[in-house]
Design a protein around this motif. Sequence first.
Motif, mmCIF file in Angstrom:
data_model
loop_
_atom_site.group_PDB
_atom_site.id
_atom_site.type_symbol
_atom_site.label_atom_id
_atom_site.label_comp_id
_atom_site.label_asym_id
_atom_site.label_seq_id
_atom_site.Cartn_x
_atom_site.Cartn_y
_atom_site.Cartn_z
ATOM 1 N N HIS A 169 0.856 -1.183 0.000
ATOM 2 C CA HIS A 169 0.000 0.000 0.000
ATOM 3 C C HIS A 169 0.888 1.227 0.000
ATOM 4 N N GLU A 189 -10.369 -10.165 5.475
ATOM 5 C CA GLU A 189 -9.374 -9.116 5.740
ATOM 6 C C GLU A 189 -9.145 -8.934 7.229
ATOM 7 N N GLU A 218 -3.921 5.088 5.519
ATOM 8 C CA GLU A 218 -4.275 5.424 4.132
ATOM 9 C C GLU A 218 -5.680 6.034 4.009
ATOM 10 N N HIS A 257 -5.232 4.238 -4.662
ATOM 11 C CA HIS A 257 -6.027 3.905 -3.480
ATOM 12 C C HIS A 257 -7.197 4.878 -3.379
ATOM 13 N N HIS A 258 -7.959 4.796 -2.269
ATOM 14 C CA HIS A 258 -9.191 5.585 -2.186
ATOM 15 C C HIS A 258 -8.948 7.087 -2.355
HETATM 16 C C1 GLC Z 1 -10.062 -2.093 2.878
HETATM 17 C C2 GLC Z 1 -9.566 -0.704 3.124
HETATM 18 C C3 GLC Z 1 -8.259 -0.433 2.572
HETATM 19 C C4 GLC Z 1 -7.323 -1.556 2.291
HETATM 20 C C5 GLC Z 1 -8.007 -2.833 1.957
HETATM 21 C C6 GLC Z 1 -7.113 -4.036 1.930
HETATM 22 O O1 GLC Z 1 -10.943 -2.201 1.895
HETATM 23 O O2 GLC Z 1 -10.465 0.268 2.697
HETATM 24 O O3 GLC Z 1 -7.663 0.683 3.097
HETATM 25 O O4 GLC Z 1 -6.715 -1.211 1.138
HETATM 26 O O5 GLC Z 1 -9.088 -3.072 2.697
HETATM 27 O O6 GLC Z 1 -7.818 -5.209 1.815
#
Ligand code: GLC
Length: 455
Positions: free
Chosen positions: A49, A265, A60, A108-109
């Motif tokens: 990341h 996750e 992030e 990323h976001h």
């Molecule tokens: C989530 C989060 C993020 C990260 C991701 C990894 O969706 O928003 O910040 O990148 O999980 O799986």
Amino acid sequence: MKKLLFLSLVLIVISQLSYSQKKIWDESTEEKEERLSEWTEARFGMFIHWGLYAQLARHEWVKTRERISDEDYQKYFEIFNPDLFDPAEWAKKAKNAGMKYAVITSKHHEGFNMFDSEFTDYKVTNTPYGKDIIKEWVDAFRAEGLGIGFYYSLIDWHHPEYTIDRIHPLKANSQEEYDKLNKDRDMEIYREYLKNQVSELLTNYGKVDIIWLDYSFPGKNGKDRNDWGSVELLKMVRKLQPDIIVNDRADLKDYWGGGDFSTPEQYKVEKWPEINGERVPWETCQTFSGSWGYYRDEHTWKDNKQLLVLLIESVSKGGNLLLNVGPTARGTFDYRADEALEKMGEWMKVNDRSIYGCTQAPEYFTTPDNTLLTYNPKTNRLYVHLLDYPMKNFRLKGFEDKIKYAQFLHDASEIRISKPYGHGHKQEMGENDINLDLPVNKPNVEIPVIELFLR
Ligand code: GLC
């Protein structure tokens, strides 16, 4: 009344039928298994990341957490210059740790692009750094023989047409406010943008092994497959890179081909995940500490044993581990990440045979206390991971007729199969139990592994 009941039954059956027929593409279960086989056997990958948020160094999601405006976030774009970025060094570190593939954030976001895109100015080539990071990264990781993947955020907190939703930095307090904020925003335009960008990623960098689309959050003021145009998007992905492996976050779980693997996750699954009673390919993504992006002041780093258990336990339930590094804004790995990777590598160097190509052990093997089992179906060997090193006698219940030979994996030293000694022990043995005669001292490896050659 009866007629009504019958009619609704018919309707349910019809809707179920059409539900199960929804497809992104035609592929048999066997073909899918084959397409995923290299990835499945690899078992261990690196997540990366990296973006402007590395400079803020506090997660992030900082832009939305602290509700930072585009204007205030702009300064990070203007100074982004990871002068110590050496992707060849990163690739070596991943490889030495025993990782076989890697997935990096292309966006990323926050909406910032780490690659050179035709469709925006908000990209790395317009920062002081000036070069296409994704290109440099792909070349270096490929050169090390690693599989490569792109994370691409469906969410975008910078694009002017992306509508304000409940996780956006500008999120509103009432529906009225949302409506007002979104009056002039047009998701249709954003949808096109995201499709174009994914197309660039899958066209300009050669063969791409994995794409990670992240993520959907349906419901009120959320975003779902219709916002992303997921069906069209996935069809395009499959067309551009027919062998690619896709994660499951584009909100297409009811579509065949809408996602290849599930993505638990930051938690451990209790057992091999299933959908409709069928075991599915899966990969857990995990961080070393409490954040994906570089977080200077976060200190909950997992230790070596925890990380190894994470890996072994995933394999013992038929899954992969994607372990994340959040590089600094200079382009280096945090020293704690370096240390963690090195230690995992030390273990993998002599124990990787219990990881690569391995999966959950056949059910007829009872897992001894404080151990994790993995199994390689091709070599027909079973691996017993000793999480808490036992005292001399190590009982394997019901294994007798199945074992040919036993050794420690790290040094290939024989472990003698015996009847246990000690008063009264014999009587406790079940008919098919055996005993492994382990040395009193724990071998000098974090988690010793017994390799069992099966009949
Ligand atoms: C989530 C989060 C993020 C990260 C991701 C990894 O969706 O928003 O910040 O990148 O999980 O799986």
